[in-house]
Design a protein around this motif. Structure first.
Motif, PDB file in Angstrom:
ATOM      1  N   SER A  11      41.748  28.457  43.435  1.00 50.41           N
ATOM      2  CA  SER A  11      42.331  28.551  42.054  1.00 50.41           C
ATOM      3  C   SER A  11      41.638  29.970  41.642  1.00 50.41           C
ATOM      4  O   SER A  11      40.462  30.062  41.921  1.00 50.41           O
ATOM      5  N   ARG A  12      42.581  30.790  41.147  1.00 48.46           N
ATOM      6  CA  ARG A  12      41.995  32.062  40.826  1.00 48.46           C
ATOM      7  C   ARG A  12      42.290  32.204  39.130  1.00 48.46           C
ATOM      8  O   ARG A  12      43.779  32.022  38.785  1.00 48.46           O
ATOM      9  N   ASP A  13      41.362  32.346  38.221  1.00 45.18           N
ATOM     10  CA  ASP A  13      41.840  32.562  36.931  1.00 45.18           C
ATOM     11  C   ASP A  13      42.554  33.993  36.524  1.00 45.18           C
ATOM     12  O   ASP A  13      42.139  34.798  37.261  1.00 45.18           O
ATOM     13  N   ARG A  40      45.275  35.589  33.009  1.00 44.91           N
ATOM     14  CA  ARG A  40      46.551  35.435  32.314  1.00 44.91           C
ATOM     15  C   ARG A  40      47.432  36.143  33.229  1.00 44.91           C
ATOM     16  O   ARG A  40      47.245  36.917  33.982  1.00 44.91           O
ATOM     17  N   LEU A  54      46.264  38.911  35.865  1.00 46.83           N
ATOM     18  CA  LEU A  54      46.212  38.148  37.325  1.00 46.83           C
ATOM     19  C   LEU A  54      46.602  39.228  38.193  1.00 46.83           C
ATOM     20  O   LEU A  54      47.790  39.882  38.370  1.00 46.83           O
ATOM     21  N   GLY A 100      45.557  30.834  31.306  1.00 49.59           N
ATOM     22  CA  GLY A 100      44.854  31.444  32.280  1.00 49.59           C
ATOM     23  C   GLY A 100      44.728  30.890  33.658  1.00 49.59           C
ATOM     24  O   GLY A 100      44.296  31.418  34.593  1.00 49.59           O
ATOM     25  N   ALA A 101      45.936  29.847  33.884  1.00 50.07           N
ATOM     26  CA  ALA A 101      46.114  29.355  35.218  1.00 50.07           C
ATOM     27  C   ALA A 101      47.497  29.301  35.588  1.00 50.07           C
ATOM     28  O   ALA A 101      47.855  28.269  36.242  1.00 50.07           O
ATOM     29  N   TYR A 123      47.736  28.849  39.573  1.00 49.75           N
ATOM     30  CA  TYR A 123      47.272  27.291  40.131  1.00 49.75           C
ATOM     31  C   TYR A 123      48.324  26.288  39.462  1.00 49.75           C
ATOM     32  O   TYR A 123      48.869  25.527  40.348  1.00 49.75           O
TER      33      TYR A 123
END
Length: 246
Positions: free
Chosen positions: A90-92, A94, A98, A147-148, A151
């Motif tokens: 997982s990489r946070d 928006r 991103l 923000g995900a 993911y």
């Protein structure tokens, strides 16, 4: 010993939920290959059932690495009956912030990794009388989380890949299902519950008022790999304690 005599490959199997699933499978009598980039402290898991467990390094984004994993498993234990495609990142960020590299990392690991593992396992699974694939998704596959985007999108894709694979592979004797855990006291969920301010907000969304245990999700993974699920195919099993989302 519901999995006695079965051989399982678990990607991301050296820590977090993958490790918990590996432990449960060993206790249920399976032979287990924990496949991951790093072994971490996997010896503690393998010591639960000496001779029935192994660690094999793998990069799930590499076709050659995944093919070698399946071949080594079959050579060591005589075949492959169960694939648990659990490896994920997982990489946070928006959408407008991103980094492309982070997006590509999530797609390569969370989605392409599942595809490569599935494709590499098929020739071995076809020889099994009770073949199972369990793709690990997430409650965030069906819920919006700011923000995900990467993911959430990749996990949603895993669930659709699961459904299509189930239809294609069912006639070949391979059942394909997805396990979608909610907030667990392990891995990413553990980071959330450790932050009192954030956890206070998320706790109200859980009908049971607590995070799930990794062992509780692992129990569901045993069901999807065992004889009780012999007529379950193309299903997404949510294990989230009654998770509301706004």
């Amino acid at each position: 010993m519901r999995l006695a005599g079965k051989t399982a490959v678990i990607t991301g199997g050296s820590r977090g939920l993958g490790r918990a699933i590996a432990e449960r499978y060993l206790l249920e009598g399976a032979r287990v290959v924990c496949a991951a980039r790093s072994p971490y402290d996997i010896k503690e898991v393998l010591d639960l059932a000496p001779g029935r467990g192994a660690y094999v390094p793998v990069d799930v984004t590499s076709d050659d690495s995944v093919a070698a994993l399946m071949a080594e498993t079959a050579e060591r234990f005589g075949g492959v009956d169960i694939l648990v495609a659990n490896a994920g990142v997982s990489r946070d960020g928006r959408v407008d912030r991103l980094p492309v590299a982070d997006w590509q990392d999530m797609v390569a690991t969370n989605l392409t990794g599942v595809f490569l593992c599935t494709r590499a396992a098929i020739p071995y699974l076809e020889r099994s009388p009770a073949a199972r694939i369990v793709n690990v998704s997430s409650s965030m596959a069906t819920r919006v989380a700011i923000g995900a985007a990467g993911y959430c999108a990749t996990k949603a894709a895993v669930e659709m890949f699961t459904r299509v694979s189930a239809i294609e592979l069912g006639p070949r004797g391979i059942l394909v299902n997805s396990l979608a855990p909610g907030i667990l006291d392990e891995g990413m969920g553990q980071q959330l519950t450790a932050n009192d301010k954030i956890w206070a907000r998320y706790k109200t969304r859980l009908a049971l008022g607590r995070p799930g245990g990794a062992d509780e999700a692992a129990d569901a993974a045993v069901f999807l790999a065992g004889p009780e699920s012999s007529y379950v195919n193309g299903h997404v099993l949510e294990v989230n304690g009654g998770l509301l989302w706004s």
